[in-house]
Enzyme design. Structure first.
Site, PDB file in Angstrom:
ATOM      1  N   ASP A   1       0.828  -1.206   0.000  1.00 32.26           N
ATOM      2  CA  ASP A   1       0.000   0.000   0.000  1.00 32.26           C
ATOM      3  C   ASP A   1       0.866   1.262   0.000  1.00 32.26           C
ATOM      4  O   ASP A   1       1.987   1.255   0.513  1.00 32.26           O
ATOM      5  CB  ASP A   1      -0.919  -0.032   1.236  1.00 32.26           C
ATOM      6  CG  ASP A   1      -2.098   0.920   1.104  1.00 32.26           C
ATOM      7  OD1 ASP A   1      -2.340   1.448  -0.007  1.00 32.26           O
ATOM      8  OD2 ASP A   1      -2.781   1.139   2.124  1.00 32.26           O
TER       9      ASP A   1
ATOM     10  N   HIS B   1       2.448   3.583  -9.024  1.00 29.76           N
ATOM     11  CA  HIS B   1       2.150   2.179  -9.350  1.00 29.76           C
ATOM     12  C   HIS B   1       3.296   1.544 -10.140  1.00 29.76           C
ATOM     13  O   HIS B   1       3.641   0.388  -9.940  1.00 29.76           O
ATOM     14  CB  HIS B   1       0.834   2.069 -10.127  1.00 29.76           C
ATOM     15  CG  HIS B   1      -0.361   2.461  -9.305  1.00 29.76           C
ATOM     16  ND1 HIS B   1      -0.596   1.943  -8.060  1.00 29.76           N
ATOM     17  CD2 HIS B   1      -1.377   3.331  -9.541  1.00 29.76           C
ATOM     18  CE1 HIS B   1      -1.701   2.473  -7.564  1.00 29.76           C
ATOM     19  NE2 HIS B   1      -2.193   3.319  -8.444  1.00 29.76           N
TER      20      HIS B   1
ATOM     21  N   LEU C   1      10.834 -20.371  -5.214  1.00 26.44           N
ATOM     22  CA  LEU C   1       9.877 -19.474  -4.553  1.00 26.44           C
ATOM     23  C   LEU C   1       8.572 -19.364  -5.349  1.00 26.44           C
ATOM     24  O   LEU C   1       8.608 -19.229  -6.575  1.00 26.44           O
ATOM     25  CB  LEU C   1      10.495 -18.076  -4.432  1.00 26.44           C
ATOM     26  CG  LEU C   1       9.563 -17.018  -3.840  1.00 26.44           C
ATOM     27  CD1 LEU C   1       9.952 -16.695  -2.409  1.00 26.44           C
ATOM     28  CD2 LEU C   1       9.552 -15.757  -4.645  1.00 26.44           C
TER      29      LEU C   1
HETATM   30  C1  IPE Z   1      -5.343  -2.608  -0.226  1.00 23.99           C
HETATM   31  O1  IPE Z   1      -5.027  -1.262  -0.384  1.00 23.99           O
HETATM   32  C2  IPE Z   1      -5.298  -3.291  -1.533  1.00 23.99           C
HETATM   33  C3  IPE Z   1      -3.972  -3.412  -2.166  1.00 23.99           C
HETATM   34  C4  IPE Z   1      -2.849  -3.056  -1.639  1.00 23.99           C
HETATM   35  C5  IPE Z   1      -3.984  -3.978  -3.465  1.00 23.99           C
HETATM   36  P1  IPE Z   1      -6.146  -0.135  -0.509  1.00 23.99           P
HETATM   37  O2  IPE Z   1      -5.451   1.147  -0.684  1.00 23.99           O
HETATM   38  O3  IPE Z   1      -7.130  -0.518  -1.550  1.00 23.99           O
HETATM   39  O4  IPE Z   1      -6.875  -0.254   0.900  1.00 23.99           O
HETATM   40  P2  IPE Z   1      -7.806   0.780   1.671  1.00 23.99           P
HETATM   41  O5  IPE Z   1      -8.867   1.237   0.714  1.00 23.99           O
HETATM   42  O6  IPE Z   1      -6.946   1.919   2.119  1.00 23.99           O
HETATM   43  O7  IPE Z   1      -8.347   0.006   2.822  1.00 23.99           O
HETATM   44  C1  IPE Z   2      -1.541   0.347  -3.400  1.00 25.10           C
HETATM   45  O1  IPE Z   2      -1.285   1.700  -3.392  1.00 25.10           O
HETATM   46  C2  IPE Z   2      -1.832  -0.188  -4.771  1.00 25.10           C
HETATM   47  C3  IPE Z   2      -3.243  -0.539  -4.991  1.00 25.10           C
HETATM   48  C4  IPE Z   2      -4.182  -0.542  -4.082  1.00 25.10           C
HETATM   49  C5  IPE Z   2      -3.604  -0.926  -6.343  1.00 25.10           C
HETATM   50  P1  IPE Z   2      -2.454   2.762  -3.385  1.00 25.10           P
HETATM   51  O2  IPE Z   2      -2.821   3.085  -4.785  1.00 25.10           O
HETATM   52  O3  IPE Z   2      -3.592   2.303  -2.535  1.00 25.10           O
HETATM   53  O4  IPE Z   2      -1.761   4.006  -2.731  1.00 25.10           O
HETATM   54  P2  IPE Z   2      -2.394   5.025  -1.692  1.00 25.10           P
HETATM   55  O5  IPE Z   2      -2.919   4.205  -0.546  1.00 25.10           O
HETATM   56  O6  IPE Z   2      -3.496   5.754  -2.400  1.00 25.10           O
HETATM   57  O7  IPE Z   2      -1.268   5.901  -1.299  1.00 25.10           O
HETATM   58 MG    MG Z   3      -4.029   2.503  -0.571  1.00 20.34          MG
END
Ligand code: IPE
Ligand code: IPE
Ligand code: MG
Length: 256
Positions: free
Chosen positions: A32, A49, A143
């Protein structure tokens, strides 16, 4: 704090790592903070990303080096479709790019790519890229890189229940024989040991619908670092912390 030293693996050989004590076999990571990483740098979210995808490669290498057997990476949740169309479209192109950039190296390192999640809703080009990666690595026995793509734990449990009900209705299964092992066979993670360690980056301390059934006795580790900044050092910190935990599984001893 008592620290158990790690021993580096010799290239692709695994024979030097048998004596590493208490390394988690299965590490699951909620990657995240890509968006916030980008924002902090004044970049668009998609740049986060992209950087996050490149970091998957680094962490896979490190996991392999540390003797981890299964690395489950949360890449896209069933709730992430709520995001703007252009962001979702961009994320869906990343598997292809990842495979194009890194598949030869991963094959060399004997990595096997698997996935968990509902594939029905993925764009055809994403499915194609992922299937190619799975096919080309299916005989590797190193792995396991298990990518959670369009994954949601409640949906996973629900589809397991639906399958079980069908089996019962067609007299293939008696309700009394359904125990935890039977149910687990109908989950996407069938055949994989439950995660020993769950890591979440970016400061959030929640599961966001990730492996609810499977993490019943997992250890958790959180860091404020955003996923693209989660480096080898941070990973080692999590592993060392894990090595010093006492898992009891409800009992009184530290025996596994
Ligand atoms: C969780 O992250 C999903 C992934 C890392 C793929 P999110 O950014 O979607 O989670 P929330 O919405 O903050 O809970
Ligand atoms: C995690 O990073 C990747 C996905 C959930 C696809 P985020 O895109 O949720 O990044 P933040 O949480 O908005 O910083
Ligand atoms: Mg996120």
């Amino acid at each position: 704090m008592f620290k158990i030293p790690f021993f580096k693996k010799n290239k692709n050989k695994t024979d030097h790592i048998d004596h590493i004590e208490n390394v988690p076999e299965h590490v699951a990571i909620i990657m995240d903070g890509n968006g916030r990483w980008a924002k902090k740098k004044g970049l668009p979210r998609f740049a986060g990303h992209k950087q996050g995808m490149d970091n998957v490669r680094n962490i896979v290498r490190r996991a392999n080096n540390r003797g981890i057997k299964i690395l489950t990476m949360y890449a896209f949740s069933t709730e992430n479709w709520k995001r703007p169309r252009d962001e979702v479209d961009y994320i869906m192109k990343l598997p292809k790019e990842f495979i194009h950039n890194y598949l030869p190296e991963l094959i060399q390192e004997n990595v096997r790519i698997q996935t968990i999640g509902d594939f029905n809703l993925l764009p055809a080009h994403t499915k194609q890229a992922v299937n190619e990666a799975k096919e080309r690595t299916k005989s590797n026995d190193g792995l396991i890189l298990n990518i959670a793509l369009n994954y949601g734990s409640r949906g996973e449990i629900l589809q397991a229940v639906q399958q079980l009900v069908k089996e019962v209705e067609s007299d293939k299964l008696s309700p009394d024989t359904i125990d935890e092992q039977v149910l687990a066979k109908y989950l996407y993670t069938t055949g994989l040991k439950d995660p020993d360690l769950v890591i979440r980056t970016s400061g959030e301390q929640r599961l966001s619908n990730f492996l609810l059934w499977q993490v019943a006795y997992a250890e958790f580790w959180f860091t404020d670092k955003y996923w693209p900044d989660f480096d080898d050092e941070a990973f080692d910190k999590a592993l060392l912390d894990y090595q010093n935990r006492k898992r009891r599984f409800g009992g009184l001893t530290n025996k596994k």
